[in-house]
Design an enzyme around this catalytic site. Structure first.
Site, mmCIF file in Angstrom:
data_model
loop_
_atom_site.group_PDB
_atom_site.id
_atom_site.type_symbol
_atom_site.label_atom_id
_atom_site.label_comp_id
_atom_site.label_asym_id
_atom_site.label_seq_id
_atom_site.Cartn_x
_atom_site.Cartn_y
_atom_site.Cartn_z
ATOM 1 N N PRO A 2 0.785 -1.135 0.153
ATOM 2 C CA PRO A 2 -0.173 0.112 -0.009
ATOM 3 C C PRO A 2 0.926 1.192 -0.082
ATOM 4 O O PRO A 2 1.866 1.107 0.759
ATOM 5 C CB PRO A 2 -0.596 -0.043 1.424
ATOM 6 C CG PRO A 2 -0.576 -1.474 1.741
ATOM 7 C CD PRO A 2 0.579 -2.073 1.266
ATOM 8 N N GLU A 3 0.588 2.021 -0.822
ATOM 9 C CA GLU A 3 1.306 3.511 -1.017
ATOM 10 C C GLU A 3 0.166 4.751 -0.406
ATOM 11 O O GLU A 3 -0.920 4.196 -0.024
ATOM 12 C CB GLU A 3 1.609 3.779 -2.478
ATOM 13 C CG GLU A 3 2.731 2.564 -2.953
ATOM 14 C CD GLU A 3 3.033 2.807 -4.276
ATOM 15 O OE1 GLU A 3 3.203 4.019 -4.651
ATOM 16 O OE2 GLU A 3 3.433 1.814 -4.992
#
Ligand SMILES: [Zn+2]
Length: 276
Positions: A2-3
């Protein structure tokens, strides 16, 4: 992994659903996922109310009553899922937060177990190493600040953008997408980029992050939001994961190269290593 957009979507989902709710019980099923003392979490959190849920870089910060904040980093495969208490536990559920006055739980799942949680005093948050070291937020920094801040560095642009102390929140997907949009080769030195190129990169970063947030993030394999839903933005990737396909702009074949440890996607015609 996840960014920024994926973490932002988790934060927004949790914000609307658990702000104002009180914790009744915390069950730690895998103690080593908790930094510091897992006992602190189980003993100090019951009775606390969620006051605010926010994001800094890829870090989730949940401010609680009694002067405490819960930090959560999803790293590779972490998920924070809101569930009914009577729903069966999914595999890899390592922590359970039972909410009071209702039948809901916030569950932390993490297949690869690189993520972590930690309880800290809210007053100490800004000096906490995981927070203090973070660079500016890419959606908040102005074009002029970005040019000054990034353009002064001599490092290659992709590793620099991935460095959370330089800019907080980008990972492999959105770095590749932004560099492609800005027509910048990932190995160019930041200090060799013109002001126009840097401003174009700033715009590309903000555009791709906002578009991704609007599409609930990208799900390549593991990402789910707090309601267990995958993101949609992977359908709109222009370069990431598209090696062998033609570039939408020029038709050249997209290639995958290595930059440090990162598999990196570029259009060899739109993103030239030479020139500015
Ligand atoms: Zn191209």
């Amino acid at each position: 992994m996840p960014e920024l957009p994926e973490v932002e979507c988790v934060v927004r989902g949790l914000r609307t659903r658990i702000t104002g709710k009180t914790l009744q019980r915390v069950t730690v099923r895998l103690p080593r996922i908790v930094l510091g003392s897992p006992l602190d979490l189980a003993e100090n959190l019951p009775g606390c109310t969620f006051l605010a849920i926010r994001r800094r870089g890829k870090l989730i910060i949940m401010d609680l009553s009694q002067g405490l904040s819960l930090l959560v980093h999803l790293r590779m495969t972490g998920q924070l899922l809101l569930s009914d208490s009577n729903e069966p536990l999914l595999k890899h559920t390592h922590l359970i937060f039972q909410l009071a006055n209702g039948n809901h739980q916030l569950r932390y799942r993490d297949q690869r177990q690189f993520g972590w949680l930690q309880i800290v005093e809210t007053a100490q948050l800004e000096t906490h190493p995981q927070v203090a070291q973070l660079g500016p937020e890419p959606l908040e920094i102005s074009p002029e600040e970005f040019v000054r801040h990034i353009g002064a560095r001599h490092r290659q642009i992709k590793p620099l953008l991935l460095d959370q102390t330089a800019l907080a929140g980008l990972g492999n997907i959105y770095t590749d997408e932004a560099l492609y949009r800005a027509r910048i080769h990932p190995l160019k030195r930041a200090s060799d980029l013109s002001t126009i190129k840097l401003k174009g990169l700033h715009q590309a970063i903000q555009d791709v992050l906002r578009e991704a947030i609007d599409c609930s993030g990208s799900t390549i394999d593991h990402f789910r939001d707090s309601q267990g839903r995958p993101g949609e933005f992977q359908r709109f990737h222009q370069i990431y994961g598209r090696q062998g396909e033609p570039c939408d702009r020029c038709g050249a074949r997209i290639v995958k190269i290595r930059v440090g440890n990162w598999g990196t996607h570029i259009c060899p015609r739109c993103q030239r290593a030479s020139g500015v």
